[in-house]
Scaffold this active site. Sequence first.
Site, short mmCIF file in Angstrom:
data_model
loop_
_atom_site.label_atom_id
_atom_site.label_comp_id
_atom_site.label_asym_id
_atom_site.label_seq_id
_atom_site.Cartn_x
_atom_site.Cartn_y
_atom_site.Cartn_z
N CYS A 167 10.18 7.92 -5.01
CA CYS A 167 11.48 7.42 -5.47
C CYS A 167 12.01 8.25 -6.65
CB CYS A 167 11.37 5.93 -5.79
SG CYS A 167 12.97 5.11 -5.88
N HIS A 186 8.30 3.33 -1.08
CA HIS A 186 7.23 3.12 -2.05
C HIS A 186 5.90 2.76 -1.40
CE1 HIS A 186 9.59 3.01 -5.86
NE2 HIS A 186 10.57 2.79 -5.02
N GLU A 205 3.08 2.74 -2.78
CA GLU A 205 2.23 2.00 -3.75
C GLU A 205 2.59 0.51 -3.80
OE1 GLU A 205 4.94 3.37 -4.52
OE2 GLU A 205 5.85 2.46 -6.28
#
Lengths: 81, 223
Positions: B85, B194, B196
Amino acid sequence: MAIIVVEVMLKPEILDPQGQAVASALPRLGFTFAKSVRQGKRFEIEVDGEPTEAQIAEVEKAAHTLLSNPVIENFLVRVEK
Amino acid sequence: MRIGVVTFPGSLDDRSALRAIELGGGTPVPLFHGSNDLKEVQAVILPGGFSYGDYLRCGAISRFSPIMESIILAAEHGFPVLGICNGFQILCESHLLPGALTRNADLHFICADQKVSVENTNTPWTNNYKKGQEIVIPIKNGEGSFQCSDETLKELEDEGRVVLRYVGKNPNGSRNAIAGISNKRGNVVGVMPHPEQAIEDLTGPSEDGLNFFTSILKEMVGR
Protein backbone atom coordinates in the site's frame (compact mmCIF):
# COMPACT_ATOMS: atom_id res chain seq x y z
CA MET A 1 11.39 39.96 -2.83
CA ALA A 2 10.03 37.76 -5.58
CA ILE A 3 7.94 34.64 -5.82
CA ILE A 4 9.03 31.69 -7.92
CA VAL A 5 5.93 29.78 -8.94
CA VAL A 6 5.96 26.10 -9.76
CA GLU A 7 2.85 24.70 -11.40
CA VAL A 8 2.42 20.94 -11.49
CA MET A 9 -0.14 19.22 -13.71
CA LEU A 10 -0.89 15.57 -14.36
CA LYS A 11 0.28 14.57 -17.82
CA PRO A 12 -2.56 14.71 -20.36
CA GLU A 13 -2.69 10.93 -20.73
CA ILE A 14 -3.04 10.34 -16.95
CA LEU A 15 -6.61 9.95 -15.70
CA ASP A 16 -7.62 12.90 -13.47
CA PRO A 17 -10.71 11.81 -11.50
CA GLN A 18 -10.61 14.99 -9.37
CA GLY A 19 -10.80 17.19 -12.46
CA GLN A 20 -13.61 15.02 -13.81
CA ALA A 21 -15.56 15.41 -10.57
CA VAL A 22 -15.19 19.20 -10.77
CA ALA A 23 -16.25 19.13 -14.42
CA SER A 24 -19.42 17.24 -13.56
CA ALA A 25 -20.21 19.55 -10.58
CA LEU A 26 -20.05 22.75 -12.67
CA PRO A 27 -23.18 22.19 -14.79
CA ARG A 28 -25.13 21.25 -11.66
CA LEU A 29 -24.49 24.85 -10.52
CA GLY A 30 -25.50 26.31 -13.85
CA PHE A 31 -21.97 26.77 -15.22
CA THR A 32 -22.11 25.26 -18.66
CA PHE A 33 -18.88 26.57 -20.19
CA ALA A 34 -16.51 23.69 -19.35
CA LYS A 35 -15.70 21.06 -21.92
CA SER A 36 -13.30 19.43 -19.46
CA VAL A 37 -11.36 20.29 -16.29
CA ARG A 38 -7.90 19.23 -15.17
CA GLN A 39 -6.78 19.92 -11.62
CA GLY A 40 -3.17 20.64 -10.60
CA LYS A 41 -0.95 22.06 -7.86
CA ARG A 42 0.70 25.46 -7.48
CA PHE A 43 3.73 26.13 -5.27
CA GLU A 44 4.77 29.69 -4.37
CA ILE A 45 8.40 29.91 -3.30
CA GLU A 46 9.50 33.19 -1.77
CA VAL A 47 13.11 34.29 -2.35
CA ASP A 48 15.09 37.39 -1.33
CA GLY A 49 15.66 39.93 -4.11
CA GLU A 50 15.56 39.16 -7.80
CA PRO A 51 15.90 35.44 -8.44
CA THR A 52 19.13 34.56 -10.22
CA GLU A 53 19.37 32.10 -13.07
CA ALA A 54 21.19 29.73 -10.74
CA GLN A 55 18.34 29.95 -8.24
CA ILE A 56 15.76 29.21 -10.91
CA ALA A 57 17.83 26.26 -12.08
CA GLU A 58 17.86 24.98 -8.49
CA VAL A 59 14.08 25.34 -8.26
CA GLU A 60 13.71 23.42 -11.52
CA LYS A 61 15.85 20.67 -10.05
CA ALA A 62 13.70 20.61 -6.91
CA ALA A 63 10.55 20.58 -9.04
CA HIS A 64 11.88 17.57 -10.92
CA THR A 65 13.02 15.74 -7.75
CA LEU A 66 10.38 16.50 -5.13
CA LEU A 67 7.58 18.86 -6.19
CA SER A 68 6.52 16.75 -9.15
CA ASN A 69 6.64 13.06 -10.04
CA PRO A 70 7.96 13.06 -13.62
CA VAL A 71 6.36 9.64 -14.20
CA ILE A 72 2.87 11.15 -14.12
CA GLU A 73 3.27 14.93 -13.95
CA ASN A 74 4.66 17.90 -15.89
CA PHE A 75 5.76 21.16 -14.27
CA LEU A 76 6.32 24.79 -15.21
CA VAL A 77 8.59 27.24 -13.35
CA ARG A 78 8.13 31.02 -13.63
CA VAL A 79 8.90 34.16 -11.64
CA GLU A 80 6.09 36.33 -10.35
CA LYS A 81 6.86 39.93 -9.33
CA MET B 1 15.79 -14.92 9.58
CA ARG B 2 15.57 -11.23 10.44
CA ILE B 3 12.99 -9.22 8.51
CA GLY B 4 12.72 -5.48 9.08
CA VAL B 5 9.63 -3.27 9.00
CA VAL B 6 10.17 0.47 8.63
CA THR B 7 8.09 2.87 10.68
CA PHE B 8 7.64 6.24 8.98
CA PRO B 9 5.80 9.16 10.60
CA GLY B 10 2.22 8.17 9.81
CA SER B 11 2.73 4.45 9.19
CA LEU B 12 -0.29 2.44 10.32
CA ASP B 13 0.31 -1.19 9.46
CA ASP B 14 3.86 -1.50 10.77
CA ARG B 15 2.76 -3.49 13.82
CA SER B 16 0.54 -5.77 11.73
CA ALA B 17 3.48 -6.43 9.41
CA LEU B 18 5.78 -7.23 12.34
CA ARG B 19 3.17 -9.63 13.68
CA ALA B 20 2.70 -11.27 10.28
CA ILE B 21 6.46 -11.88 10.06
CA GLU B 22 6.38 -13.57 13.45
CA LEU B 23 3.37 -15.71 12.49
CA GLY B 24 5.18 -16.67 9.29
CA GLY B 25 8.12 -17.94 11.35
CA GLY B 26 10.57 -15.07 10.90
CA THR B 27 12.15 -12.68 13.40
CA PRO B 28 10.53 -9.25 13.12
CA VAL B 29 12.87 -6.27 13.48
CA PRO B 30 11.43 -2.74 13.82
CA LEU B 31 13.36 -0.16 11.78
CA PHE B 32 13.05 3.62 11.97
CA HIS B 33 12.86 6.06 9.06
CA GLY B 34 15.28 8.53 10.65
CA SER B 35 18.21 6.11 10.80
CA ASN B 36 20.05 4.53 7.89
CA ASP B 37 20.77 1.42 9.99
CA LEU B 38 19.23 -1.74 8.52
CA LYS B 39 20.19 -3.70 11.68
CA GLU B 40 21.46 -6.67 9.70
CA VAL B 41 18.02 -7.65 8.42
CA GLN B 42 17.90 -9.96 5.40
CA ALA B 43 14.78 -8.43 3.90
CA VAL B 44 12.62 -5.40 4.54
CA ILE B 45 8.94 -4.46 4.41
CA LEU B 46 7.63 -0.94 3.86
CA PRO B 47 4.22 -0.99 5.55
CA GLY B 48 0.92 0.68 4.77
CA GLY B 49 -0.36 3.90 6.25
CA PHE B 50 -0.25 7.59 5.50
CA SER B 51 3.40 8.55 5.87
CA TYR B 52 3.78 12.34 6.18
CA GLY B 53 -0.01 12.59 5.92
CA ASP B 54 0.21 11.76 2.21
CA TYR B 55 1.26 15.41 1.77
CA LEU B 56 2.50 16.43 -1.68
CA ARG B 57 1.99 12.92 -3.11
CA CYS B 58 1.67 9.59 -1.31
CA GLY B 59 5.17 8.41 -0.42
CA ALA B 60 6.90 11.46 -1.94
CA ILE B 61 8.47 12.71 1.28
CA SER B 62 9.23 9.32 2.90
CA ARG B 63 11.19 8.42 -0.19
CA PHE B 64 13.93 10.85 0.92
CA SER B 65 14.27 9.51 4.49
CA PRO B 66 17.68 8.21 5.68
CA ILE B 67 16.50 4.57 5.84
CA MET B 68 15.40 4.75 2.20
CA GLU B 69 18.96 5.66 1.14
CA SER B 70 20.14 2.33 2.59
CA ILE B 71 17.17 0.41 1.18
CA ILE B 72 17.51 1.83 -2.34
CA LEU B 73 21.21 0.98 -2.40
CA ALA B 74 20.62 -2.56 -1.07
CA ALA B 75 17.65 -3.17 -3.39
CA GLU B 76 19.78 -2.36 -6.41
CA HIS B 77 22.03 -5.25 -5.31
CA GLY B 78 19.21 -7.80 -4.95
CA PHE B 79 18.06 -7.23 -1.35
CA PRO B 80 14.40 -8.33 -1.02
CA VAL B 81 11.96 -5.46 -0.43
CA LEU B 82 8.18 -5.66 -0.14
CA GLY B 83 6.08 -2.48 -0.22
CA ILE B 84 2.46 -2.78 0.89
CA CYS B 85 0.00 0.00 0.00
CA ASN B 86 1.79 3.18 1.15
CA GLY B 87 4.99 1.10 0.92
CA PHE B 88 4.21 0.40 -2.76
CA GLN B 89 3.69 4.14 -3.27
CA ILE B 90 7.08 4.84 -1.65
CA LEU B 91 8.77 2.27 -3.93
CA CYS B 92 7.28 3.97 -7.01
CA GLU B 93 8.35 7.40 -5.77
CA SER B 94 11.85 5.95 -5.17
CA HIS B 95 11.88 4.70 -8.77
CA LEU B 96 12.65 1.19 -7.52
CA LEU B 97 9.37 0.27 -9.24
CA PRO B 98 7.97 1.86 -12.41
CA GLY B 99 4.68 3.75 -12.66
CA ALA B 100 2.74 5.57 -9.96
CA LEU B 101 -0.34 5.15 -7.77
CA THR B 102 -2.99 7.83 -8.32
CA ARG B 103 -6.42 8.71 -6.97
CA ASN B 104 -8.99 5.89 -7.28
CA ALA B 105 -11.10 6.34 -10.40
CA ASP B 106 -14.33 6.91 -8.44
CA LEU B 107 -12.54 9.14 -5.85
CA HIS B 108 -13.68 6.89 -2.99
CA PHE B 109 -11.48 5.53 -0.26
CA ILE B 110 -12.02 1.81 -0.72
CA CYS B 111 -11.97 -0.62 2.20
CA ALA B 112 -13.00 -4.11 1.11
CA ASP B 113 -12.04 -7.76 0.95
CA GLN B 114 -10.64 -8.12 -2.54
CA LYS B 115 -10.07 -11.14 -4.71
CA VAL B 116 -6.75 -11.04 -6.56
CA SER B 117 -4.84 -13.61 -8.57
CA VAL B 118 -1.16 -14.30 -7.98
CA GLU B 119 0.35 -14.01 -11.45
CA ASN B 120 4.06 -14.15 -10.70
CA THR B 121 5.39 -16.71 -8.22
CA ASN B 122 9.04 -16.15 -9.10
CA THR B 123 9.57 -13.48 -6.47
CA PRO B 124 10.97 -13.93 -2.95
CA TRP B 125 7.60 -12.79 -1.61
CA THR B 126 5.25 -15.03 -3.64
CA ASN B 127 7.11 -18.31 -4.23
CA ASN B 128 4.79 -20.19 -1.84
CA TYR B 129 1.74 -19.49 -4.00
CA LYS B 130 0.63 -21.39 -7.08
CA LYS B 131 0.67 -19.44 -10.31
CA GLY B 132 -2.85 -18.17 -11.01
CA GLN B 133 -4.01 -18.88 -7.44
CA GLU B 134 -6.91 -16.65 -6.40
CA ILE B 135 -6.70 -15.22 -2.91
CA VAL B 136 -8.82 -12.81 -0.84
CA ILE B 137 -6.99 -10.04 1.01
CA PRO B 138 -8.15 -6.55 2.06
CA ILE B 139 -7.61 -3.36 0.11
CA LYS B 140 -7.84 -0.05 1.95
CA ASN B 141 -6.67 3.01 0.08
CA GLY B 142 -7.68 6.23 -1.65
CA GLU B 143 -4.78 6.31 -4.10
CA GLY B 144 -4.51 2.80 -5.47
CA SER B 145 -4.94 3.33 -9.18
CA PHE B 146 -1.81 2.01 -10.88
CA GLN B 147 -0.79 4.21 -13.82
CA CYS B 148 2.18 4.02 -16.18
CA SER B 149 3.09 4.66 -19.81
CA ASP B 150 2.00 2.24 -22.56
CA GLU B 151 5.63 1.27 -22.98
CA THR B 152 6.07 0.41 -19.28
CA LEU B 153 2.78 -1.50 -19.26
CA LYS B 154 3.91 -3.63 -22.18
CA GLU B 155 7.25 -4.28 -20.51
CA LEU B 156 5.56 -5.33 -17.24
CA GLU B 157 3.21 -7.70 -19.06
CA ASP B 158 5.78 -9.14 -21.47
CA GLU B 159 8.30 -9.79 -18.70
CA GLY B 160 5.68 -11.35 -16.40
CA ARG B 161 6.26 -8.73 -13.74
CA VAL B 162 2.60 -8.32 -12.78
CA VAL B 163 2.58 -10.01 -9.36
CA LEU B 164 -1.06 -9.49 -8.37
CA ARG B 165 -4.09 -8.67 -10.51
CA TYR B 166 -7.61 -7.76 -9.37
CA VAL B 167 -10.19 -10.44 -10.15
CA GLY B 168 -13.71 -9.34 -11.12
CA LYS B 169 -14.52 -5.64 -11.25
CA ASN B 170 -11.46 -3.38 -11.38
CA PRO B 171 -11.88 -1.51 -8.06
CA ASN B 172 -9.91 1.65 -8.81
CA GLY B 173 -9.12 2.10 -12.50
CA SER B 174 -5.64 0.54 -12.34
CA ARG B 175 -4.23 -0.14 -15.80
CA ASN B 176 -4.79 -3.80 -16.75
CA ALA B 177 -6.29 -4.28 -13.25
CA ILE B 178 -2.77 -4.39 -11.82
CA ALA B 179 -2.65 -4.78 -8.03
CA GLY B 180 1.06 -5.52 -7.63
CA ILE B 181 4.30 -5.55 -9.64
CA SER B 182 7.97 -6.40 -9.30
CA ASN B 183 11.18 -4.83 -10.58
CA LYS B 184 13.15 -6.50 -13.40
CA ARG B 185 15.23 -8.59 -11.01
CA GLY B 186 12.17 -9.63 -8.98
CA ASN B 187 13.58 -8.77 -5.54
CA VAL B 188 11.47 -5.60 -5.16
CA VAL B 189 7.72 -6.16 -5.02
CA GLY B 190 4.94 -3.62 -4.43
CA VAL B 191 1.31 -4.56 -3.77
CA MET B 192 -1.73 -2.40 -3.00
CA PRO B 193 -3.74 -5.08 -1.12
CA HIS B 194 -2.67 -5.93 2.43
CA PRO B 195 -1.43 -9.52 2.88
CA GLU B 196 -0.45 -8.70 6.49
CA GLN B 197 -4.16 -8.15 7.27
CA ALA B 198 -5.11 -11.65 6.11
CA ILE B 199 -2.96 -13.96 8.21
CA GLU B 200 -5.48 -15.55 10.58
CA ASP B 201 -9.23 -16.13 10.68
CA LEU B 202 -9.82 -14.08 13.83
CA THR B 203 -8.67 -10.75 12.38
CA GLY B 204 -8.86 -11.11 8.60
CA PRO B 205 -11.11 -12.36 5.81
CA SER B 206 -8.78 -15.33 5.20
CA GLU B 207 -5.27 -16.63 5.89
CA ASP B 208 -4.36 -16.11 2.25
CA GLY B 209 -1.82 -13.38 2.96
CA LEU B 210 0.43 -15.49 5.18
CA ASN B 211 2.27 -17.02 2.23
CA PHE B 212 3.95 -13.67 1.55
CA PHE B 213 5.70 -14.07 4.89
CA THR B 214 6.56 -17.75 4.50
CA SER B 215 7.75 -17.24 0.91
CA ILE B 216 10.54 -14.94 2.04
CA LEU B 217 11.78 -17.55 4.54
CA LYS B 218 11.77 -20.24 1.84
CA GLU B 219 13.70 -17.88 -0.43
CA MET B 220 16.38 -17.33 2.21
CA VAL B 221 16.71 -20.99 3.20
CA GLY B 222 17.00 -21.94 -0.45
CA ARG B 223 19.98 -19.63 -0.99
